[in-house]
Design an enzyme around this catalytic site. Structure first.
Site, PDB file in Angstrom:
ATOM      1  N   CYS A 497       0.823  -1.210   0.000  1.00 20.77           N
ATOM      2  CA  CYS A 497       0.000   0.000   0.000  1.00 20.77           C
ATOM      3  C   CYS A 497       0.852   1.253   0.000  1.00 20.77           C
ATOM      4  CB  CYS A 497      -0.983  -0.004   1.166  1.00 20.77           C
ATOM      5  SG  CYS A 497      -0.258  -0.292   2.751  1.00 20.77           S
ATOM      6  N   CYS A 498       0.302   2.267  -0.640  1.00 16.30           N
ATOM      7  CA  CYS A 498       0.906   3.602  -0.632  1.00 16.30           C
ATOM      8  C   CYS A 498      -0.258   4.580  -0.562  1.00 16.30           C
ATOM      9  CB  CYS A 498       1.755   3.822  -1.875  1.00 16.30           C
ATOM     10  SG  CYS A 498       0.784   3.855  -3.378  1.00 16.30           S
ATOM     11  N   ARG A 499      -0.024   5.851  -0.896  1.00 16.04           N
ATOM     12  CA  ARG A 499      -1.107   6.827  -0.747  1.00 16.04           C
ATOM     13  C   ARG A 499      -2.269   6.515  -1.703  1.00 16.04           C
ATOM     14  NH1 ARG A 499      -2.610  12.086  -2.447  1.00 16.04           N
ATOM     15  NH2 ARG A 499      -3.469  13.250  -0.708  1.00 16.04           N
ATOM     16  N   ILE A 526      -4.074   3.905   0.559  1.00 17.61           N
ATOM     17  CA  ILE A 526      -4.510   4.270   1.909  1.00 17.61           C
ATOM     18  C   ILE A 526      -5.653   5.288   1.848  1.00 17.61           C
ATOM     19  CG2 ILE A 526      -3.682   5.576   3.934  1.00 17.61           C
ATOM     20  CD1 ILE A 526      -2.645   2.793   4.023  1.00 17.61           C
TER      21      ILE A 526
END
Ligand SMILES: Cc1cc2nc3c(=O)[nH]c(=O)nc-3n(C[C@H](O)[C@H](O)[C@H](O)COP(=O)(O)OP(=O)(O)OC[C@H]3O[C@@H](n4cnc5c(N)ncnc54)[C@H](O)[C@@H]3O)c2cc1C
Length: 537
Positions: A497-499, A526
């Site tokens: 996961c990232c932004r 996220i």
């Protein structure tokens, strides 16, 4: 279409031809008087006189149509002012009897202070209740399209609003993870949402005072029923006109009922879905007004075909714009498609402009045909142009690849050089090709709840990770990942996961190239997993 045609409108109420869709804005106070909803752009009031003098159409208002005599081609009508009955003949008849609010069976529903918002009279009653700031606590039963816009309207007038819905999400036309984003926004704006909950009883002396939900009593000065609408088909049923599987009047592509001299349009009919070809009930003003035009052409000798509907809709909920078109993923499964989807959050214009706002797009296609089946676009930014482009693409039968080829206009204040629609289509294309493997936030939440043995790898910055992260996730900066691969197990499923998903995709490429067999990206990142909580910083 025909200046010689003798046209009569029969309407049981006093007012006609007003913008029902504007009623929530009259409730909120944004529109100061209902007259404004009855005017044309040029300021004329669309009343009896307007129709008579300008359009040469006779309006019999406060007149109810009681029965249709198909054999003699006449209608029995009752003048509601005088209580007098008479008959009126027709060559062609158009039924446009609309819909009525569904009434849930709840003890105490007949108490004062319980409203549905369907007609202008309902809105006027509601405004009277709100005068003097009396309605402090409002309970809205049903978190659909109408419940949502009414919640905003009442909250803006200073009421404390609770939405109670028996489903596990609000806004049933959205998929759950998208509805969750809107729910988050409601809660951030002080509107409480109670899901999987039913109002079991309405209590109070004459006027509502309390509602009972799951053994709790909630204070309520006002209750709004918004549990949906159903077609008003009593005249059609009495006249033995065929009804369809949705319960609405069945029509053909020329908008004719089972009697070729009787047409039916608007909220009282069922439409054909342009995606499945099946009958659907779509009580929308956007559909009704187009029906009106086609019926006008056809009763005067034309043969214009109404193709069907995509169920395109858009609403505003506080700062969020919420739009959808076509099938959502759960409907696509139900209809027997093999749906594949992506969620892409991104700015609605070039991100370096202070006016750029976040939007989330969920694009759904059929894995076999690669045709676009639907989209949901939500957020503070401009969602309307995106949903309309996709509606046009679906109408043209476009596939995922065709979207990538669209030549859309660009300048920084309007979009990105590669608009978010095209980015979403590209990601979906990569997913279908197997170059991108993603998991929806909903599925990830299910895996976490089931305590599955997975590795959650967060590749955002220290700052972002420290502010909020999924509990149990491992933090490795993207730019250090190549040197730390030995810290990750190859035998477990890894979810990155990232932004928003962009950096996770970079990480996915690195892991795949280094022999990690079971790696996925958290779709929408996220931002979609947590929604409003992190969007505002
Ligand atoms: C609060 C609200 C907000 C909405 N917002 C949107 C929106 O944002 N976008 C959107 O696309 N749609 C919206 N809609 C839906 C939209 O208003 C309807 O789809 C549209 O009004 C349907 O038009 P219609 O002519 O079929 O029915 P109606 O507008 O309901 O008109 C039917 C008319 O028939 C009359 N009638 C019925 N039976 C008889 C009889 N026996 N004799 C005489 N008269 C009769 C009724 O009095 C009524 O005036 C909204 C609706 C509401 C209530």
């Amino acid at each position: 279409m025909n200046e010689d045609a003798l046209i009569t409108i029969i309407e049981k109420d006093k007012s006609l031809s007003y913008a029902g869709c504007g009623l929530p804005y009259y409730i909120s106070g944004m529109v100061s008087e209902p007259r404004a909803l009855m005017t044309t752009h040029d300021g004329d009031i669309r009343d009896q006189e307007f129709f008579g003098k300008i359009k040469d159409i006779e309006v019999l208002n406060r007149t109810r149509a009681l029965a249709i005599d198909r054999k003699n081609k006449s209608i029995v009508i009752e003048d509601l002012k005088l209580g007098k009955r008479s008959e009126i003949n027709y060559d062609k008849l158009i039924l446009a009897t609309g819909s009525k609010a569904k009434m849930p069976r709840i003890k105490g529903i007949d108490k004062k202070g319980v409203y549905s918002l369907h007609r202008v009279e309902d809105a006027e009653g509601l405004r009277r209740e709100l005068r003097g700031n009396k309605a402090k606590d409002v309970v809205i039963i049903g978190g659909g399209l109408l419940g949502a816009v009414t919640a905003e309207a009442l909250s803006r007038r200073g009421s404390r609003v609770n939405i109670v819905d028996s489903c596990d999400q609000i806004l049933g036309f959205l998929d759950r993870e998208m509805a969750y984003l809107v729910q988050n926004h409601f809660e951030e704006r002080g509107v409480r949402v109670l899901l999987n909950s039913k109002v079991e009883a309405i209590r109070g002396r004459e006027h509502v005072e309390w509602v009972k939900v799951k053994n709790y009593l909630f204070r309520a000065d006002l209750i709004i029923l918004s549990t949906g609408v159903k077609p008003e088909v009593s005249l059609a049923r009495k006249a033995d006109l065929e009804l369809g599987s949705t319960g609405a009047i069945k029509i053909n592509k020329y908008l004719q009922t089972s009697d070729p001299d009787i047409y039916a349009i608007g909220d009282c009919v069922e439409n054909k879905s342009l995606i499945t070809g099946k009958p659907v009930y779509t009580p929308l003003g956007s559909v009704a007004t187009r029906h009106g035009r086609f019926a006008g052409i056809n009763v005067t000798g034309g043969s214009e075909e109404f193709p069907g509907v995509l169920n395109s809709m858009i609403i505003k909920v506080f700062d969020y714009n919420v739009a959808s078109v076509g099938l959502n993923e759960k409907e696509a499964f139900r209809e027997g498609f093999f749906p594949v989807s992506v969620i892409v959050p991104g700015p609605d214009k070039d991100h370096y402009l202070p006016t750029a706002k976040l939007i989330y797009i969920k694009l759904v296609a059929d894995r076999n045909s690669r045709k676009i089946l639907g989209a949901q676009v939500i957020g503070r930014g401009d969602v309307s142009k995106r949903i309309d482009v996709i509606a046009t693409a679906i109408s043209a039968g476009m596939g995922v690849n065709d979207i990538s080829k669209l030549d859309l206009a660009y300048a920084p204040p309007y979009s990105s050089a590669m608009d978010i629609i095209i980015t979403a289509a590209n990601v979906l294309h990569s997913k279908i090709e197997g170059n991108y493997v993603g998991i929806s936030p909903l599925k990830l939440k299910e895996k976490i709840a089931a305590k599955e043995d997975i590795i959650l790898l967060d590749v955002r910055s220290h700052y972002e990770y420290d502010r909020i992260s999924i509990p149990g996730s491992i933090h490795i900066l993207l730019n250090t990942l190549r040197g730390r691969l030995h810290q990750l197990p190859k035998n477990l499923e890894i979810i990155i996961c990232c932004r928003s998903g962009i950096n996770s995709y970079e990480a996915l490429r690195i892991l795949k190239a280094n022999g990690f067999p079971n790696v996925q990206v958290l779709d929408g990142g996220i931002l979609t997993f947590f929604g409003e909580i992190i969007e505002t910083y």
